[in-house]
Design a protein around this motif. Structure first.
Motif, mmCIF file in Angstrom:
data_model
loop_
_atom_site.group_PDB
_atom_site.id
_atom_site.type_symbol
_atom_site.label_atom_id
_atom_site.label_comp_id
_atom_site.label_asym_id
_atom_site.label_seq_id
_atom_site.Cartn_x
_atom_site.Cartn_y
_atom_site.Cartn_z
ATOM 1 N N CYS A 10 0.853 -1.178 0.000
ATOM 2 C CA CYS A 10 0.000 0.000 0.000
ATOM 3 C C CYS A 10 0.894 1.236 0.000
ATOM 4 C CB CYS A 10 -0.888 -0.001 1.231
ATOM 5 S SG CYS A 10 -2.018 1.402 1.308
ATOM 6 N N VAL A 68 -8.452 2.157 -4.435
ATOM 7 C CA VAL A 68 -9.594 2.283 -3.520
ATOM 8 C C VAL A 68 -9.881 3.767 -3.346
ATOM 9 C CG1 VAL A 68 -10.548 1.644 -1.293
ATOM 10 C CG2 VAL A 68 -8.772 0.214 -2.316
ATOM 11 N N ILE A 87 -12.092 -0.051 -6.535
ATOM 12 C CA ILE A 87 -13.124 -0.176 -5.508
ATOM 13 C C ILE A 87 -13.564 1.222 -5.103
ATOM 14 C CG2 ILE A 87 -13.638 -1.009 -3.186
ATOM 15 C CD1 ILE A 87 -11.086 -2.908 -3.784
ATOM 16 N N THR A 89 -15.656 3.298 -2.424
ATOM 17 C CA THR A 89 -16.218 3.136 -1.084
ATOM 18 C C THR A 89 -17.148 4.305 -0.751
ATOM 19 O OG1 THR A 89 -14.377 4.322 -0.019
ATOM 20 C CG2 THR A 89 -14.130 1.939 -0.346
ATOM 21 N N THR A 94 -14.034 3.998 5.288
ATOM 22 C CA THR A 94 -14.157 2.702 4.627
ATOM 23 C C THR A 94 -13.021 2.500 3.642
ATOM 24 O OG1 THR A 94 -16.559 2.970 4.794
ATOM 25 C CG2 THR A 94 -15.748 1.194 3.379
ATOM 26 N N ARG A 95 -12.622 3.564 2.966
ATOM 27 C CA ARG A 95 -11.496 3.491 2.035
ATOM 28 C C ARG A 95 -10.238 3.009 2.743
ATOM 29 N NH1 ARG A 95 -8.510 8.863 -0.409
ATOM 30 N NH2 ARG A 95 -8.143 8.117 -2.522
ATOM 31 N N GLU A 98 -10.386 -0.630 3.817
ATOM 32 C CA GLU A 98 -10.241 -1.546 2.682
ATOM 33 C C GLU A 98 -8.792 -1.612 2.220
ATOM 34 O OE1 GLU A 98 -11.735 -4.322 -0.090
ATOM 35 O OE2 GLU A 98 -12.609 -3.444 1.719
ATOM 36 N N ARG A 101 -6.891 -3.681 4.775
ATOM 37 C CA ARG A 101 -7.238 -5.102 4.695
ATOM 38 C C ARG A 101 -6.536 -5.796 3.538
ATOM 39 N NH1 ARG A 101 -10.749 -8.424 2.192
ATOM 40 N NH2 ARG A 101 -11.626 -6.794 0.854
ATOM 41 N N ARG A 102 -6.347 -5.087 2.454
ATOM 42 C CA ARG A 102 -5.786 -5.693 1.245
ATOM 43 C C ARG A 102 -4.258 -5.616 1.193
ATOM 44 N NH1 ARG A 102 -8.907 -6.291 -3.482
ATOM 45 N NH2 ARG A 102 -11.144 -6.250 -3.067
#
Length: 200
Positions: A10, A68, A87, A89, A94-95, A98, A101-102
């Motif tokens: 990321c 995202v 994605i 969001t 939420t962005r 996510e 998480r990824r």
């Protein structure tokens, strides 16, 4: 050098169109190196400025890219429709969730308050042993040196524990940054006793 395990990296960076071109070039260099080492990219999903540069360079090198972006910024930051996966969001929180998480690792480039917010969130979570993912700052021009000095002062005055420095890498070259991301990071031990009240 190629990591034994490909990472979903990321990259937190700027979407500002007002910054010096050298930071956009830095982002492109990061994307190219990420691809060369066999990693994939998780980004903020914009195609402008550094965000766009890192994603385009990563794809050009054959890396998979995941963007995202919150729906409120789709038109402002101009969403990266060329992402392998884009994605959208409902909001910023939420962005970030996510993206976290990824991702297997976090690389922070020079950026503004949004980048700083992302940095402090993943840095704090690592200090609190809420994740064990590497967190690395890449700062070849010293943009973050005042921040580093501030955090050192906060540590010296007892507002931050010395463990915060175990939870982050601070680098000045792209190669060094990826070397740190690929290296096993020390486990951060945390207990409630760390926050016991000072006895006066």
């Amino acid at each position: 050098m190629t990591s034994a395990k490909p990472l979903a990296v990321c990259v937190f960076c700027s979407s500002s169109g007002r910054i010096d071109r050298r930071y956009v070039d830095l982002a492109a260099e990061v994307g190219a190196e990420l691809a060369r080492r066999g990693h994939s990219l998780v980004s903020g999903g914009a195609r402008v400025s550094c965000m766009g540069a890192v994603a385009r360079a990563a794809r050009a090198g054959g890396a998979r890219t995941v963007g995202v972006i919150p729906e409120g910024l789709v038109d402002v930051e101009i969403s990266d429709e060329d992402s392998d996966e884009l994605i959208v969001t409902p909001d910023m929180r939420t962005r970030k969730g996510e993206m976290d998480r990824r991702s297997d690792a976090f690389l922070i480039l020079p950026g503004g308050i949004g980048t700083l917010e992302e940095l402090f969130e993943v840095w704090t979570a690592r200090v609190l042993a809420m994740h064990e993912k590497p967190v690395v700052i890449l700062d070849p021009t010293g943009v973050y040196e005042p921040l580093r000095d501030l955090m050192q002062r906060l540590t010296e005055q007892g507002f931050a524990r010395h463990r915060i420095w175990d939870a982050i890498g601070w680098t000045s070259t792209v190669a060094e940054a990826f070397d740190l991301l690929e290296r096993s990071q020390p486990r951060i031990e945390f207990s409630a006793g760390d926050y016991a009240e000072t006895q006066l």
